[in-house]
Design a protein around this motif. Structure first.
Motif, PDB file in Angstrom:
ATOM      1  N   THR A   1       0.207  18.093 -21.124  1.00  0.00           N
ATOM      2  CA  THR A   1      -0.315  16.752 -21.357  1.00  0.00           C
ATOM      3  C   THR A   1       0.249  15.818 -20.308  1.00  0.00           C
ATOM      4  O   THR A   1       1.342  16.037 -19.788  1.00  0.00           O
TER       5      THR A   1
ATOM      6  N   GLU B   1       1.144  12.803 -20.813  1.00  0.00           N
ATOM      7  CA  GLU B   1       1.984  11.746 -21.369  1.00  0.00           C
ATOM      8  C   GLU B   1       3.452  12.038 -21.086  1.00  0.00           C
ATOM      9  O   GLU B   1       3.921  13.163 -21.205  1.00  0.00           O
TER      10      GLU B   1
ATOM     11  N   ASN C   1      -1.458   9.607 -28.269  1.00  0.00           N
ATOM     12  CA  ASN C   1      -2.878   9.306 -28.079  1.00  0.00           C
ATOM     13  C   ASN C   1      -3.671  10.517 -27.610  1.00  0.00           C
ATOM     14  O   ASN C   1      -4.904  10.475 -27.616  1.00  0.00           O
ATOM     15  N   VAL C   2      -2.979  11.576 -27.180  1.00  0.00           N
ATOM     16  CA  VAL C   2      -3.683  12.727 -26.595  1.00  0.00           C
ATOM     17  C   VAL C   2      -3.438  14.038 -27.331  1.00  0.00           C
ATOM     18  O   VAL C   2      -4.155  15.014 -27.116  1.00  0.00           O
TER      19      VAL C   2
ATOM     20  N   GLU D   1       1.227   7.122 -20.163  1.00  0.00           N
ATOM     21  CA  GLU D   1       0.162   8.069 -19.924  1.00  0.00           C
ATOM     22  C   GLU D   1      -0.231   7.979 -18.456  1.00  0.00           C
ATOM     23  O   GLU D   1      -0.696   6.939 -18.001  1.00  0.00           O
TER      24      GLU D   1
END
Length: 376
Positions: free
Chosen positions: A32, A34, A331-332, A373
């Motif tokens: 990810t 982030e 958020n991901v 992010e």
């Protein structure tokens, strides 16, 4: 031996193929963009978490007892309890510049053109450019709190003067700002202490008034909204508005001194109260608005409860081996990050299965969790 080697190759290829399609859950969990920065409350530092691992610390952040981190584009900013504003590069993990605006501060806001800092000890609001060069300073004679922006306005509350001030940018957001006092609201309530922006409303809480105040920033009108429990006894103070949650058709307010989360409509009509296990401190809404995480103080410090925002029912409970000081939804990924201060760790709850999926250690007295992010 050839069969074993052939089988190993096929398995590896299958793993790579699955990973490439985004189907490998372990790889997907860690792959990810982030990057997580966690305030290390007693160490003047930020812990850095990436790809599921705590892998470093960004030091020299001054007093982080109430440290706050914000991001704007590829820039990171920290405000320390002792009045330092620090600009850092979240990708290179380097401090770029720092400026001391006062001896005590806890609030700031950022736009594409400027930063504004609400100071305590200096009793001023300072406007800086994005490289931390001073532009303007407004002396108020008060501790200043709840600083926010809306269109060309900069709004904040004066704690000692029971006042809300609205500044207006006469450059209308073009380049560096030039603020003037546009309007001030007097006697708004006793000791305003925090605020939030909801659409065109600047919403202020008070330490010693049984209501919160709302400034309509389009009409510049002020109104008071009573805070009521089911037995209609007012709650005499509300938690910091960073602890409120707005979404899913409701406003969720943790009630100070009562084991309840208060539920209002977005226009502040009372709906109901949700009885909780302890005295709620923090409510955090999931990105899809389906769930609300609630943290507590006192004996229930180690507990988190999860509320379903459709039914307004508590559906899950977690208890940790130390005080929970902050939570942050990813958020991901289907993750809820939890800072467990006494255990020097950040725990990760899988929000698909509602199970504790892993724990990340080597984080010193964690509190605030902030996610960068990666920007393209």
């Amino acid at each position: 031996m050839k069969k074993i080697l052939f089988s190993t190759i096929i398995t590896a290829l299958a793993f790579i193929s699955i990973d490439a399609k985004g189907l490998n859950p372990i790889a997907a969990m860690l792959n990810t963009n982030e990057k997580i920065f966690v305030v290390e409350r007693e160490s003047e530092s930020l812990a850095i978490i990436e790809k599921g691992l705590a892998r470093g610390h960004l030091t020299g952040m001054h007093n982080m007892n109430h440290g706050v981190v914000k991001f704007e584009g590829k820039d990171g900013y920290v405000i320390s309890r002792d009045g330092w504003v620090v600009k850092f590069d979240p990708e290179k993990e380097l401090i770029v510049k720092e400026l001391k605006t006062s001896d005590s501060a806890i609030g700031f806001t950022i736009t594409k053109n400027f930063l504004a800092v609400a100071n305590y000890a200096k009793k001023s609001v300072d406007i800086l450019d994005r490289d931390l060069n001073p532009l303007q300073s407004f002396q108020t004679g008060s501790k200043n709190v709840g600083i926010k922006t809306y269109k060309d306005y900069l709004i904040f509350s004066q704690m000692d003067n029971d006042k809300i001030t609205v500044l207006r940018d006469t450059n209308f957001g073009k380049g560096l700002p030039k603020f003037v006092i546009h309007k001030e609201f007097e006697d708004v309530g006793i000791m305003p202490f925090d605020a939030m922006i909801k659409d065109n409303n600047f919403i202020t809480g008070f330490f010693q008034s049984p209501f919160f105040g709302v400034v309509n920033l389009d009409t510049m009108k002020y109104s008071k909204i009573k805070i009521l429990l089911e037995d209609r006894k007012p709650v005499l103070k509300v938690p910091h508005f960073g602890f409120w949650s707005i979404g899913a058709g409701y406003v969720f307010i943790p009630a100070v001194g009562n084991n309840k989360v208060l539920v209002y409509t977005p226009d502040f009509k009372f709906v109901r109260n949700i009885t909780t296990e302890g005295l709620p401190v923090f409510t955090a809404l999931s990105p899809d608005k389906k769930y609300l995480a609630v943290t507590f103080s006192g004996k229930k410090f180690p507990v988190i409860q999860i509320i379903d925002t459709a039914t307004l029912k508590i559906i899950k409970r977690f208890e940790f081996n130390g005080k929970v000081l902050h939570v942050r939804w990813s958020n991901v990924r289907p993750n809820l990050y939890v800072s467990v201060n006494d255990a020097n760790k950040v725990a990760v709850i899988d929000t698909n299965s509602w199970r504790l999926s892993r724990e990340m250690f080597n984080i010193k007295k964690p509190s605030g969790i902030f996610i960068y992010e990666g920007k393209d």
